[in-house]
Design an enzyme around this catalytic site. Sequence first.
Site, PDB file in Angstrom:
ATOM      1  N   HIS A  68       0.820  -1.214   0.000  1.00 36.95           N
ATOM      2  CA  HIS A  68       0.000   0.000   0.000  1.00 36.95           C
ATOM      3  C   HIS A  68       0.858   1.270   0.000  1.00 36.95           C
ATOM      4  CE1 HIS A  68      -3.732   1.951  -0.027  1.00 36.95           C
ATOM      5  NE2 HIS A  68      -4.393   1.200   0.850  1.00 36.95           N
ATOM      6  N   ASP A 107      -2.374   2.322  -4.543  1.00 39.21           N
ATOM      7  CA  ASP A 107      -3.627   2.661  -3.873  1.00 39.21           C
ATOM      8  C   ASP A 107      -4.641   1.563  -4.146  1.00 39.21           C
ATOM      9  OD1 ASP A 107      -2.553   5.049  -2.979  1.00 39.21           O
ATOM     10  OD2 ASP A 107      -3.131   6.116  -4.807  1.00 39.21           O
TER      11      ASP A 107
END
Length: 423
Positions: free
Chosen positions: A393, A397
Site C-alpha cells: 500500500h 492505492d
Amino acid sequence: MLSKRIIAVARSRSAFARYAPASTWHATASHIMRAQFHASHLLQAETVKVPQMAESISEGTLKSWSKQVGDTVEADEEVATIETDKIDVTVNASVSGTIVELLANEEDTVTVGQELFRIEAGQVAAAPPKEDKAPEPTQAEAPKPAETASPTTPPPAPSQKSTPEAPKEPKAAKQESKPETAASSQVPGSRNETRVRMSRMRLRIAERLKESQNAAASLTTFNEIDMSSLIDMRKKYKDEVLKEHDIKLGFMSAFARACTLALREIPTANASIEGDEIVYHDYVDLSVAVATPKGLVTPVVRNTETMNFLSIEKEIVSLGKKARDGKLTLEDMAGGTFTISNGGVFGSLYGTPIINLPQSAVLGMHAIKEKPVVVNGQIVIRPIMVVALTYDHRLLDGREAVTFLVKVRDYIEDPRKMLLAPF
C-alpha cells in the site's frame, strides 16, 4: 629419503628379530612404505578450493560428499555439494584422478576460497572385466562324492533321527515372540521429539518473509474468475499443442500473459521502492513460485512482454523442472518485478500471499471449484477460481490494485482479448 628409511628399518630388525616373527617385521616395513607412498601422493596432489558462488554469497554448508578418499573421478565430475541460502552449489573435480584427502566434514561451514579436497591427477582406468572365479566349479563339484557314496550306505532308521528334531519347535516359538516384545516396547501416546537443523535455504526464506512482513504495508484484495472460456480453449487446443510443440498447455501461461498485459496498464504494480525513489520497469520479469522439497523458490521468466502463450509455457515448464531437480542457478532467480503463486495445485481455496520484496505485488491463484452463480438472471453452475492480489500500500492505492485484478479477471474470462492486445 627412501634409502635412509630402509636402512633404519634393517638396523632395527636385529634388535627385535629374536622376539618378533618375520611376518611382524615385514608388516612393519610395509606400513612404513605405505606411509611414505601416501605422503608423496599428498605432495603431488592438486588442491581444490570452495568456488566463487555469487557476490552476495561468501559461505555455505558442506551438505554431502559424492566421493570418498581413494575414489577415482573424471574431470568436472561432481565431488561435493555446498548448500547456500539460495541454491545448492556443486564442487567438481578439476582434473581426472584419485581423491587422496578430504579437508572438511559434512555439515561444516565452508567459505569461498577455503581448501576443500585434494586430488592426484592421473588417467582413470576403466573398470576391469569380471573374471570367472576358478574355485566355483570346484566347490560345485565337491558334493558329488558324497552323493555317489550315499546309495552304497543304507540310511539309518528314521525313528532314531526323528527325535532330535523335536526341540526345534521351542526355538521357532522363541523367534515368534520377538516381534511381540518389540511391539510392547512402543508405548501408545509416546511424546518423543525430533530436532532437525534448519537448512540455509529455509533460514533465508524465513528471513525474507519476515522482512517483507515488517517492511511492506501489505493489503490483499480478492476476486472470482469464471474459468469456463479458458477451460474450453485449453480443452480444444491442448492435444494439438502437445503434438506440435511437445508441451502441455496449462493455466499458468494464460495468467502470466494476463498479468503482463495488466502490468503494462497499471505500471505501479510492476514498480519497486529503492530508498526514497520509485523505480518503474519498462520490462516484465515474472517470478513464478515453485514448491521444492527444500522450500519455495521463485525462478524468473524474463521479458514476458515479448512472449506469447507457448513461449511462456515452455519457459515455466523448463524452470519448474530445474527447480525440482535442484539445478537452478542464481541467474535463474535473480531479479523479478512481479510474482505469481499457484496454491491451487495443492487444493488451496483462499489465501493471502506474501509480497516478494522489493516487488510491490503478488498474485495468488487457487483451486477451481464448481459453484452456483447468477448469469443473466439465471442460476447456473460455473467453474470458479478465487484470485488474491497482495500489494504494498506504500506504492499502490486501492483503486489501482482492484483495477489490476479486474483486468486480469477480464482477460481470463475472455482469452481472445489477450490475442488482440499489442506486444
